[in-house]
Scaffold this motif. Structure first.
Motif, PDB file in Angstrom:
ATOM      1  N   GLN A 183     -25.265  -4.686  24.084  1.00 24.78           N
ATOM      2  CA  GLN A 183     -24.505  -5.347  23.022  1.00 24.78           C
ATOM      3  C   GLN A 183     -25.323  -6.508  22.478  1.00 24.78           C
ATOM      4  O   GLN A 183     -25.739  -7.390  23.220  1.00 24.78           O
ATOM      5  CB  GLN A 183     -23.159  -5.849  23.538  1.00 24.78           C
ATOM      6  CG  GLN A 183     -22.360  -6.629  22.485  1.00 24.78           C
ATOM      7  CD  GLN A 183     -21.010  -7.060  22.969  1.00 24.78           C
ATOM      8  OE1 GLN A 183     -20.096  -6.252  23.089  1.00 24.78           O
ATOM      9  NE2 GLN A 183     -20.854  -8.346  23.263  1.00 24.78           N
ATOM     10  N   TYR A 185     -22.191 -11.911  10.510  1.00 16.04           N
ATOM     11  CA  TYR A 185     -22.047 -10.601  11.141  1.00 16.04           C
ATOM     12  C   TYR A 185     -23.404 -10.037  11.532  1.00 16.04           C
ATOM     13  O   TYR A 185     -24.458 -10.469  11.025  1.00 16.04           O
ATOM     14  CB  TYR A 185     -21.341  -9.627  10.188  1.00 16.04           C
ATOM     15  CG  TYR A 185     -22.077  -9.405   8.881  1.00 16.04           C
ATOM     16  CD1 TYR A 185     -22.937  -8.325   8.711  1.00 16.04           C
ATOM     17  CD2 TYR A 185     -21.917 -10.283   7.820  1.00 16.04           C
ATOM     18  CE1 TYR A 185     -23.618  -8.128   7.523  1.00 16.04           C
ATOM     19  CE2 TYR A 185     -22.580 -10.092   6.619  1.00 16.04           C
ATOM     20  CZ  TYR A 185     -23.428  -9.021   6.478  1.00 16.04           C
ATOM     21  OH  TYR A 185     -24.106  -8.824   5.296  1.00 16.04           O
ATOM     22  N   SER A 220     -14.127 -11.963  13.565  1.00 16.46           N
ATOM     23  CA  SER A 220     -14.946 -11.877  14.786  1.00 16.46           C
ATOM     24  C   SER A 220     -15.285 -10.455  15.174  1.00 16.46           C
ATOM     25  O   SER A 220     -16.148 -10.229  16.030  1.00 16.46           O
ATOM     26  CB  SER A 220     -14.215 -12.557  15.948  1.00 16.46           C
ATOM     27  OG  SER A 220     -12.961 -11.902  16.194  1.00 16.46           O
ATOM     28  N   ARG A 221     -14.610  -9.450  14.567  1.00 19.81           N
ATOM     29  CA  ARG A 221     -14.821  -8.067  14.996  1.00 19.81           C
ATOM     30  C   ARG A 221     -16.136  -7.477  14.508  1.00 19.81           C
ATOM     31  O   ARG A 221     -16.521  -6.392  14.947  1.00 19.81           O
ATOM     32  CB  ARG A 221     -13.641  -7.204  14.525  1.00 19.81           C
ATOM     33  CG  ARG A 221     -12.365  -7.438  15.304  1.00 19.81           C
ATOM     34  CD  ARG A 221     -11.165  -6.787  14.674  1.00 19.81           C
ATOM     35  NE  ARG A 221     -10.772  -7.426  13.429  1.00 19.81           N
ATOM     36  CZ  ARG A 221      -9.638  -7.197  12.788  1.00 19.81           C
ATOM     37  NH1 ARG A 221      -8.774  -6.325  13.286  1.00 19.81           N
ATOM     38  NH2 ARG A 221      -9.352  -7.829  11.660  1.00 19.81           N
ATOM     39  N   ARG A 233     -24.946 -11.443  30.359  1.00 18.56           N
ATOM     40  CA  ARG A 233     -25.952 -11.878  29.399  1.00 18.56           C
ATOM     41  C   ARG A 233     -27.344 -11.719  30.005  1.00 18.56           C
ATOM     42  O   ARG A 233     -27.632 -12.230  31.093  1.00 18.56           O
ATOM     43  CB  ARG A 233     -25.719 -13.334  29.003  1.00 18.56           C
ATOM     44  CG  ARG A 233     -26.771 -13.884  28.055  1.00 18.56           C
ATOM     45  CD  ARG A 233     -26.507 -15.322  27.674  1.00 18.56           C
ATOM     46  NE  ARG A 233     -25.310 -15.469  26.871  1.00 18.56           N
ATOM     47  CZ  ARG A 233     -24.991 -16.598  26.234  1.00 18.56           C
ATOM     48  NH1 ARG A 233     -25.781 -17.650  26.323  1.00 18.56           N
ATOM     49  NH2 ARG A 233     -23.889 -16.655  25.523  1.00 18.56           N
ATOM     50  N   GLU A 237     -17.817   1.178  18.182  1.00 15.58           N
ATOM     51  CA  GLU A 237     -17.922  -0.261  18.006  1.00 15.58           C
ATOM     52  C   GLU A 237     -16.638  -0.842  17.418  1.00 15.58           C
ATOM     53  O   GLU A 237     -15.857  -0.143  16.765  1.00 15.58           O
ATOM     54  CB  GLU A 237     -19.095  -0.595  17.085  1.00 15.58           C
ATOM     55  CG  GLU A 237     -20.418  -0.041  17.577  1.00 15.58           C
ATOM     56  CD  GLU A 237     -21.538  -0.268  16.592  1.00 15.58           C
ATOM     57  OE1 GLU A 237     -22.415  -1.100  16.896  1.00 15.58           O
ATOM     58  OE2 GLU A 237     -21.538   0.361  15.526  1.00 15.58           O
ATOM     59  N   SER A 282     -24.917  -9.599  20.024  1.00 14.84           N
ATOM     60  CA  SER A 282     -23.833 -10.358  19.406  1.00 14.84           C
ATOM     61  C   SER A 282     -24.360 -11.661  18.819  1.00 14.84           C
ATOM     62  O   SER A 282     -25.382 -12.199  19.249  1.00 14.84           O
ATOM     63  CB  SER A 282     -22.729 -10.645  20.424  1.00 14.84           C
ATOM     64  OG  SER A 282     -23.245 -11.349  21.537  1.00 14.84           O
ATOM     65  N   ASP A 311     -23.360 -15.395  18.458  1.00 13.38           N
ATOM     66  CA  ASP A 311     -22.455 -16.359  19.072  1.00 13.38           C
ATOM     67  C   ASP A 311     -22.650 -17.735  18.460  1.00 13.38           C
ATOM     68  O   ASP A 311     -23.674 -18.039  17.839  1.00 13.38           O
ATOM     69  CB  ASP A 311     -22.711 -16.432  20.584  1.00 13.38           C
ATOM     70  CG  ASP A 311     -22.488 -15.102  21.272  1.00 13.38           C
ATOM     71  OD1 ASP A 311     -21.684 -14.302  20.764  1.00 13.38           O
ATOM     72  OD2 ASP A 311     -23.132 -14.849  22.309  1.00 13.38           O
ATOM     73  N   TYR A 348     -28.943  -9.467  10.902  1.00 14.51           N
ATOM     74  CA  TYR A 348     -27.737 -10.271  10.839  1.00 14.51           C
ATOM     75  C   TYR A 348     -27.697 -11.004   9.507  1.00 14.51           C
ATOM     76  O   TYR A 348     -28.716 -11.173   8.833  1.00 14.51           O
ATOM     77  CB  TYR A 348     -27.672 -11.264  12.007  1.00 14.51           C
ATOM     78  CG  TYR A 348     -28.820 -12.255  12.031  1.00 14.51           C
ATOM     79  CD1 TYR A 348     -28.701 -13.509  11.423  1.00 14.51           C
ATOM     80  CD2 TYR A 348     -30.027 -11.939  12.640  1.00 14.51           C
ATOM     81  CE1 TYR A 348     -29.749 -14.410  11.433  1.00 14.51           C
ATOM     82  CE2 TYR A 348     -31.080 -12.831  12.654  1.00 14.51           C
ATOM     83  CZ  TYR A 348     -30.944 -14.062  12.042  1.00 14.51           C
ATOM     84  OH  TYR A 348     -31.992 -14.944  12.046  1.00 14.51           O
ATOM     85  N   ASP A 404     -19.023  -9.344  14.697  1.00 14.55           N
ATOM     86  CA  ASP A 404     -20.049 -10.248  15.229  1.00 14.55           C
ATOM     87  C   ASP A 404     -20.934  -9.589  16.271  1.00 14.55           C
ATOM     88  O   ASP A 404     -21.828 -10.256  16.818  1.00 14.55           O
ATOM     89  CB  ASP A 404     -19.394 -11.484  15.851  1.00 14.55           C
ATOM     90  CG  ASP A 404     -18.722 -12.362  14.805  1.00 14.55           C
ATOM     91  OD1 ASP A 404     -18.938 -12.107  13.608  1.00 14.55           O
ATOM     92  OD2 ASP A 404     -17.975 -13.284  15.194  1.00 14.55           O
ATOM     93  N   ALA A 405     -20.717  -8.320  16.598  1.00 17.55           N
ATOM     94  CA  ALA A 405     -21.510  -7.651  17.641  1.00 17.55           C
ATOM     95  C   ALA A 405     -21.716  -6.197  17.264  1.00 17.55           C
ATOM     96  O   ALA A 405     -20.864  -5.577  16.607  1.00 17.55           O
ATOM     97  CB  ALA A 405     -20.829  -7.762  19.003  1.00 17.55           C
ATOM     98  N   ARG A 406     -22.860  -5.655  17.673  1.00 19.46           N
ATOM     99  CA  ARG A 406     -23.157  -4.228  17.524  1.00 19.46           C
ATOM    100  C   ARG A 406     -23.613  -3.683  18.869  1.00 19.46           C
ATOM    101  O   ARG A 406     -24.109  -4.414  19.740  1.00 19.46           O
ATOM    102  CB  ARG A 406     -24.264  -3.986  16.485  1.00 19.46           C
ATOM    103  CG  ARG A 406     -23.951  -4.460  15.087  1.00 19.46           C
ATOM    104  CD  ARG A 406     -22.750  -3.779  14.477  1.00 19.46           C
ATOM    105  NE  ARG A 406     -22.892  -2.336  14.356  1.00 19.46           N
ATOM    106  CZ  ARG A 406     -23.349  -1.735  13.267  1.00 19.46           C
ATOM    107  NH1 ARG A 406     -23.739  -2.453  12.218  1.00 19.46           N
ATOM    108  NH2 ARG A 406     -23.412  -0.420  13.201  1.00 19.46           N
TER     109      ARG A 406
END
Length: 589
Positions: free
Chosen positions: A218, A137, A229-230, A184, A531, A220, A222, A159, A232-234
């Motif tokens: 964002q 995460y 998976s929710r 990206r 988020e 993330s 990857d 992370y 995995d990104a901020r």
């Protein structure tokens, strides 16, 4: 004789009903239990279905069911949506009931440490655990929020990993990606830790952002196969400007300039660029310490709406003079000399000035003294308006430390006190006083240009985790009042009303997404982001905060008044009716 007895009985019954004395009776411990149902996001799925089954079983015993998460609400069967699990308020509300208290949860409660032990001993706790899983995460993103098109965006991303994969701690490679609107813009390979967090820097030229203005970045993680998976990104909201709204010339660089630059971004929401003179005649960029040519300094000062000179303002005279016409001559100027007479200078409460309303809530007696004040020559400026003054050791003549004036058609503010940065460093009420002073000065300098702090309401946080409300703070000098707000997310438009409490804050719960907002009747506009990330998604720890326990059910003593006993009303009515019937039979009135 019978008529007298009937009259006495009726009168006594009426007196008792008016007096209404009460009596106590013992109710069984299991009478109407109260069930506290954990409705935080971590209960989603199988734990929530099991919790609903337990709640329904108690409901058949006339149980009262409450949901708890970020707050306490009535029971319903909709899936959990709360981004926090706060048990304390629900337990305190249930403490007034002496019957059985049942908590149905997954065991992961945020505020267990702050709950009194006697409250935690009483309830029965039913734990519906979440299955263990491996998760990678993104824990958080920090960085400069206001940048210019020529700047480099520098973000610090944290992370980590939690849980196990196939019985072994998860390790391996992943890709940290920076994107805007699904595009990206940058990526870099990172190594996942065995456990815990790692912080790395992600850089990107601001010119790569598709367009200026408010944008949502964002960050993330990857290329990782994990169970959730929710998280995995901020998200991180930034404001990209074509030109700096404020330019600070610090000679020499000191704490005053550093705290000023940070506060300008926080409270005045102005992108500021800092130049420092580390050697005589040699200016450097305040962020990178790269040498800067004189032509670039002049161009930055000419394009800025606000030019600030700190330390020894005479060293930056060529950039603050505003000669030659054009934009430079129209820029507002802020002079802040810090080389004055040393001592403990205590700032006094403002009298009648443009700052009176903006600084009404400041507790001046609790502020640290300024460390130095530049004392001007007697009657050096008769036209300046004094906004704040200070006295050396609270005695003697009050010296102006904040002066406001008009020079050659533009506004000029002068702060002649050094050491005010200590207000911000102390925190609490002193920090709020510092922020209020800076905001008031910027508002006066840029008031006619539509910049500065003319916004009545600002979001307290630009990014909010899933399941938590966005918080809006009233910043205007007048009293808070309801305001209409329009939020646009893609093709969806939502209209709502911000209703402020006594502290000047309003809350609005939004689903995950990026929202561009505008407020009715004012210039306020910007971006807030909700988020998909929530700490509730993280894997459960080895030892949950709460474990199952039978609890201590307590019998309840109920107080019952005579008016609650139906037979007393019957006695009074029968006595009066019988007396009336006997009187009629005997021919009495």
């Amino acid at each position: 004789m019978s008529l007298v007895i009937l009259r006495v009985v009726a009168v006594l019954a009426l007196i008792l009903l008016l007096w209404n004395p009460s009596s106590a009776r013992l109710l069984p411990a299991g009478d109407q239990p109260i069930v506290l149902l954990d409705a935080s996001l971590s209960m989603t799925g199988a734990p929530w279905q099991a919790a609903l089954d337990s709640a329904r079983a108690y409901a058949r015993r006339r149980a009262v069911v409450w949901r708890f998460g970020a707050g306490v609400t009535a029971f319903d069967t909709t899936p959990p949506t709360a981004g926090a699990s706060h048990l304390g308020p629900a337990l305190e509300a249930a403490a007034g009931r002496a019957g059985e208290v049942v908590i149905v949860t997954d065991g992961n409660v945020d505020d267990v440490a702050s709950i009194p032990p006697d409250l935690l001993r009483r309830p029965r706790i039913i734990v519906q655990p979440r299955p263990a899983f491996f998760d990678a995460y993104v824990a958080g993103v920090e960085g400069t929020r206001y940048v210019m098109r020529t700047d480099t965006i520098r973000l610090r991303a944290s992370y980590g990993t939690a849980g196990k994969r196939d019985g072994v701690r998860g390790t391996g490679k992943a890709t940290l990606t920076l994107s805007v609107e699904g595009r990206r813009l940058a990526s870099q390979s990172v190594t996942l830790p065995d456990s815990g967090l790692i912080t790395t820097e992600v850089t990107l030229p601001a010119s790569h952002v598709p367009r200026p203005g408010w944008q949502v970045l964002q960050v993330s993680l990857d290329g990782v196969k994990d169970g959730e998976s929710r998280d995995d990104a901020r998200l991180f909201v930034i404001d990209v400007s074509l030109e700096p709204a404020a330019v600070i010339f610090a000679s020499p660089p000191d704490w005053e300039a550093r705290f000023l630059a940070r506060t300008l971004s926080d409270v005045a929401r102005l992108p500021a660029r800092v130049f420092v003179e580390t050697e005589a005649g040699r200016w450097r960029d305040g962020a990178t310490l790269a040498p800067v040519a004189g032509a670039e300094l002049t161009r930055a000062a000419s394009a800025a709406r606000l030019v600030i000179a700190t330390g020894d303002p005479a060293r930056a005279r060529e950039f603050t003079a505003g000669t030659g016409g054009g934009a430079a001559a129209r820029s507002a100027v802020w002079l802040w000399p810090t080389n004055g007479q040393t001592g403990d200078w205590y700032v006094e409460r403002p009298q009648s000035s443009p700052f009176t309303a903006a600084l009404a809530g400041v507790s001046w007696d609790s502020l640290p003294p300024a460390t130095a004040v530049t004392v001007p020559a007697r009657d050096s400026n008769r036209t300046a308006s004094v906004a704040l003054a200070a006295r050396l050791a609270r005695r003697g003549l009050a010296r102006p430390i904040v002066s406001l004036e008009q020079r050659d058609g533009r506004r000029v503010a002068s702060i002649t006190a050094a050491g005010l940065w200590r207000w911000a460093f102390r925190g609490g009420a002193a920090e709020q006083a510092y922020r209020s002073v800076i905001a008031a000065v910027v508002d006066w300098l840029l008031g006619e240009q539509g910049g500065g702090t003319r916004e009545r309401v600002v979001p307290e946080f630009f990014e909010v985790p899933n399941g938590l409300p966005t918080v809006w703070r009233w910043t205007a000098a007048d009293s808070a009042r309801p305001l209409g707000i329009t939020l646009r997310s893609g093709a969806t438009t939502r209209t709502d009303t911000l209703r402020f409490d006594a502290g000047g804050r309003a809350q609005l719960l939004l689903p995950p997404g990026s929202y561009r907002y505008t407020l009715s009747g004012g210039p306020e506009q910007g971006v807030v982001a909700v988020e998909t990330f929530s700490e509730e998604w993280l894997p459960p720890p080895r030892a949950p905060a709460l474990s199952a326990q039978p609890g201590e059910a307590i019998a309840r003593v109920a107080s019952v008044g005579l008016r609650d006993r139906w037979w007393l009303f019957v006695i009074a009515i029968l006595a009066l009716a019988t007396e009336w019937a006997l009187r009629r039979r005997q021919g009495l009135p």
